[in-house]
Design a protein around this motif. Structure first.
Motif, mmCIF file in Angstrom:
data_model
loop_
_atom_site.group_PDB
_atom_site.id
_atom_site.type_symbol
_atom_site.label_atom_id
_atom_site.label_comp_id
_atom_site.label_asym_id
_atom_site.label_seq_id
_atom_site.Cartn_x
_atom_site.Cartn_y
_atom_site.Cartn_z
ATOM 1 N N ASP A 193 0.863 -1.181 0.000
ATOM 2 C CA ASP A 193 0.000 0.000 0.000
ATOM 3 C C ASP A 193 0.901 1.233 0.000
ATOM 4 O O ASP A 193 1.532 1.540 1.018
ATOM 5 N N PRO A 194 0.989 1.945 -1.116
ATOM 6 C CA PRO A 194 1.895 3.103 -1.179
ATOM 7 C C PRO A 194 1.292 4.381 -0.613
ATOM 8 O O PRO A 194 1.929 5.434 -0.651
ATOM 9 N N GLY A 195 0.071 4.306 -0.096
ATOM 10 C CA GLY A 195 -0.611 5.502 0.397
ATOM 11 C C GLY A 195 -0.050 6.000 1.713
ATOM 12 O O GLY A 195 1.011 5.542 2.176
ATOM 13 N N PRO A 196 -0.751 6.907 2.346
ATOM 14 C CA PRO A 196 -0.277 7.461 3.619
ATOM 15 C C PRO A 196 -0.086 6.366 4.670
ATOM 16 O O PRO A 196 -0.837 5.389 4.714
ATOM 17 N N GLU A 197 0.916 6.547 5.506
ATOM 18 C CA GLU A 197 1.165 5.578 6.579
ATOM 19 C C GLU A 197 0.043 5.652 7.608
ATOM 20 O O GLU A 197 -0.436 6.734 7.936
ATOM 21 N N THR A 198 -0.362 4.488 8.097
ATOM 22 C CA THR A 198 -1.465 4.433 9.046
ATOM 23 C C THR A 198 -1.060 3.669 10.296
ATOM 24 O O THR A 198 -0.103 2.892 10.284
ATOM 25 N N GLY A 199 -1.818 3.862 11.367
ATOM 26 C CA GLY A 199 -1.578 3.121 12.592
ATOM 27 C C GLY A 199 -0.615 3.839 13.518
ATOM 28 O O GLY A 199 -0.147 4.952 13.254
ATOM 29 N N HIS A 200 -0.295 3.174 14.623
ATOM 30 C CA HIS A 200 0.633 3.714 15.618
ATOM 31 C C HIS A 200 2.045 3.267 15.232
ATOM 32 O O HIS A 200 2.419 2.108 15.415
ATOM 33 N N LEU A 201 2.818 4.177 14.674
ATOM 34 C CA LEU A 201 4.152 3.845 14.162
ATOM 35 C C LEU A 201 5.228 4.286 15.146
ATOM 36 O O LEU A 201 5.205 5.405 15.662
ATOM 37 N N PHE A 202 6.183 3.376 15.382
ATOM 38 C CA PHE A 202 7.314 3.644 16.256
ATOM 39 C C PHE A 202 8.569 3.084 15.597
ATOM 40 O O PHE A 202 8.506 2.441 14.553
ATOM 41 N N ARG A 203 9.687 3.339 16.240
ATOM 42 C CA ARG A 203 10.980 2.890 15.717
ATOM 43 C C ARG A 203 11.678 2.077 16.796
ATOM 44 O O ARG A 203 11.716 2.472 17.967
ATOM 45 N N THR A 204 12.224 0.924 16.425
ATOM 46 C CA THR A 204 12.999 0.134 17.374
ATOM 47 C C THR A 204 14.427 0.674 17.438
ATOM 48 O O THR A 204 14.849 1.489 16.612
ATOM 49 N N TRP A 205 15.167 0.208 18.425
ATOM 50 C CA TRP A 205 16.593 0.518 18.498
ATOM 51 C C TRP A 205 17.349 -0.786 18.704
ATOM 52 O O TRP A 205 16.766 -1.819 19.021
#
Length: 281
Positions: A193-205
Motif C-alpha cells: 500500500d503506497p498511500g499514507p502511513e497508518t496506525g501507531h508507528l514507532f521505531r525500534t533501536w
C-alpha cells in the motif's frame, strides 16, 4: 467444390483456434517481462514496469546491489557463502531486495521499501498478506513473493501474473523472468500500500532484537530486527519484565505485521507507548 473449400477452411480455422493457448498462457510462455494479468493498482503496474525495464536491459545480479543511499543499481560485494559472487564487486546491479526497493521507489516516487527481503515482507505498508497455502490464485501483478521461514526470509521477487515473476536470482546471472517456485520453502506474498502511513508507528533501536509469539522472553522467536526498524503497534500490555542496558520494563507491544510481540524496552519512546491502547485479554 467451392462449398467444400469453404467448409475445409472453416474447419481448419476452428482447429487452429481450439489448439491455440489462451492469451494469458501465451504471454506467460514467451518470456516477456510485463504485467501478465489484470487487477493490479496503477502503482503496482508501475513497479512491474520498473523491474521489467531492468530485466530487459540485461542488468546483472550483484550481491548487496541496490542498497546505496538512494534506490538504484550499485556495485555489489563478495558473498562469503557463494563462490559465484567473486565478480559481484565489478558488476553494477541488484540483489533481490535491491531490485524490489528500486521498483517501488520508481513506482511511488519515494523510498518505501529500503531494506532486505524480511523487512520488505513485514513492512508496515502492507495492504494484505497471503500464505503459501493460498497459492497464487489471490495474487495480483506487483505483489511481492518471498521464500524462507518466519525466522529467515532469504529471497523476494515481483509477481507478474500468470504464474511468472521478475527476480534478481543469484550471482553469475542477469535479472530474469521465471516461473514462480511455489514448492519448497515458498513462504507467501505481500501486497504493498503506497498511500499514507497508518496506525501507531514507532521505531525500534538496537540490532538482533527478536519478536516473539507471546509477551515473554521464553516464547518462540518469530523474526529478528537487523537494526532500527519502523514498526506498527496495534496494542500493548503488561507482562514479563525485561532488563536491558540498566532499564527494566514489563510492557510488550503486539505487532500485527509480524503476528508477534516485542518488549517495549526495545521501542523508542516512553515505557508505556503514548496513544497505543491496551490489548484485550
Amino acid at each position: 467444390m467451392l462449398y467444400r473449400s469453404v467448409l475445409l477452411g472453416t474447419l481448419t480455422a476452428l482447429l487452429v483456434l481450439l489448439l491455440s493457448p489462451p492469451a494469458g498462457a501465451a504471454a506467460a510462455a514467451d518470456g516477456r517481462c510485463a504485467v501478465l494479468a489484470p487487477g493490479a493498482s496503477p502503482t503496482a503496474e508501475r513497479a512491474v514496469a520498473a523491474a521489467c525495464a531492468q530485466v530487459d536491459a540485461g542488468v546483472w545480479y550483484s550481491w548487496g546491489g541496490g542498497h546505496g543511499p538512494q534506490p538504484g543499481a550499485t556495485y555489489g560485494q563478495v558473498d562469503p557463502d557463494d563462490p559465484a559472487s567473486a565478480h559481484d564487486p565489478e558488476r553494477l546491479g541488484f540483489d533481490c531486495s535491491g531490485l524490489v526497493r528500486y521498483a517501488y521507489a520508481q513506482a511511488a516516487g519515494s523510498d518505501l521499501l529500503d531494506g532486505v527481503a524480511a523487512g520488505q515482507f513485514y513492512t508496515h505498508r502492507a495492504a494484505g498478506r497471503f500464505t503459501a497455502a493460498e497459492g497464487l490464485g489471490p495474487l495480483l501483478p506487483g505483489d511481492l513473493l518471498v521464500w524462507g521461514t518466519p525466522q529467515r526470509l532469504h529471497h523476494i521477487a515481483v509477481y507478474l501474473g500468470a504464474g511468472r515473476m521478475a527476480e534478481a536470482r543469484q550471482s553469475g546471472t542477469r535479472l530474469m523472468v521465471s516461473d514462480v517456485r511455489s514448492a519448497g520453502d515458498y513462504h507467501g506474498a505481500v501486497r504493498i500500500d503506497p498511500g499514507p502511513e497508518t496506525g501507531h508507528l514507532f521505531r525500534t533501536w538496537g540490532s538482533g532484537v527478536w519478536t516473539k509469539t507471546g509477551p515473554s522472553v521464553r516464547a518462540e522467536r518469530v523474526h529478528a530486527f537487523p537494526g532500527p526498524t519502523t514498526i506498527r503497534v496495534a496494542c500493548q500490555k503488561h507482562a514479563e519484565s525485561v532488563t536491558s542496558d540498566g532499564y527494566t520494563n514489563d510492557a510488550w507491544s503486539y505487532l500485527p505485521d509480524y503476528g508477534a510481540w516485542v518488549s517495549n524496552i526495545y521501542v523508542r519512546g516512553p515505557a508505556w507507548l503514548d496513544g497505543v491502547p491496551a490489548c484485550a485479554d
